[in-house]
Enzyme design. Sequence first.
Site, PDB file in Angstrom:
ATOM      1  N   SER A 133       5.676  -0.941  -4.335  1.00 30.08           N
ATOM      2  CA  SER A 133       5.200   0.433  -4.172  1.00 30.08           C
ATOM      3  C   SER A 133       6.343   1.428  -4.315  1.00 30.08           C
ATOM      4  O   SER A 133       7.464   1.160  -3.877  1.00 30.08           O
ATOM      5  CB  SER A 133       4.558   0.602  -2.789  1.00 30.08           C
ATOM      6  OG  SER A 133       4.392   1.962  -2.447  1.00 30.08           O
ATOM      7  N   TYR A 146       4.587  -0.754   6.111  1.00 29.94           N
ATOM      8  CA  TYR A 146       4.197  -0.972   4.712  1.00 29.94           C
ATOM      9  C   TYR A 146       5.422  -0.935   3.806  1.00 29.94           C
ATOM     10  O   TYR A 146       5.614  -1.821   2.945  1.00 29.94           O
ATOM     11  CB  TYR A 146       3.189   0.103   4.295  1.00 29.94           C
ATOM     12  CG  TYR A 146       2.743   0.014   2.852  1.00 29.94           C
ATOM     13  CD1 TYR A 146       1.777  -0.903   2.461  1.00 29.94           C
ATOM     14  CD2 TYR A 146       3.287   0.866   1.890  1.00 29.94           C
ATOM     15  CE1 TYR A 146       1.362  -0.981   1.134  1.00 29.94           C
ATOM     16  CE2 TYR A 146       2.872   0.797   0.567  1.00 29.94           C
ATOM     17  CZ  TYR A 146       1.915  -0.129   0.194  1.00 29.94           C
ATOM     18  OH  TYR A 146       1.511  -0.201  -1.114  1.00 29.94           O
TER      19      TYR A 146
END
Length: 245
Positions: A133, A146
């Site tokens: 990401s 995350y």
Amino acid sequence: MSKVIVITGAGGGLGRALARRFGGEGETVVLLGRTLTKVEAVAAEIGDSALAIGCDVASPDSVRAAFAQIAECFPAIDVLINNAAVYEPFLMEEATDDQILSSIGTNLTGAMLCARSAIPMMGAGAHIINVSSESVDLPFPHMIVYQATKAGLERFSMGLYRELDPRGVRVSFVRAGQMMDEDKRWDIDPGVAARFLAASAAAGLNPRERATSHVSSVTQVFRSLIDLPADLHAASVSLFGRAAS
């Protein structure tokens, strides 16, 4: 010759888009997802070239069972795409046990478990692609678990490449930007979402104002990675949404 491509988190979003693309291009796609009905629906849409298997990638037993089923159907795996992920904003001091363990288990441990099971079925020319990401390098608030899992996934990818390169297996990670599809829904508490959006805007990263790519566009990068000539390797690719002209 058709490749056997295993995709985790294939019930929606990028995973579903990858399955649709590769299945439509004549590849054999194996769709793994925690909710079997979702991946079965995608497989039914694609047709005979798709196999749906229920799998919770955070569970060692579930992963072992899924790859045993794959081995019963196919002698080898050409590509593994570790796409399954949990994306949920929360403050560390407010985090529940499940929020922490689910994020780490799905985003990082799951990729390791699936790679471990896939490697014995992979030969020279095979490819493992891990989906990371853009948030690894951006100061998004409420996302530190995350971000930590995705940073760990990138480090895992680099180490695994060195481990597998002597046998001709490539490992890459794709650092994906903000993306969407027609069915995208963020199924979280509205109050949590509002706090996250406000904190992100204060950090100069308002998701509502940032450019967003369509998942079908993102699939092109995976196609290109898989089709690289044998004498080329891309260890990482970074993607960012941009406003279409």
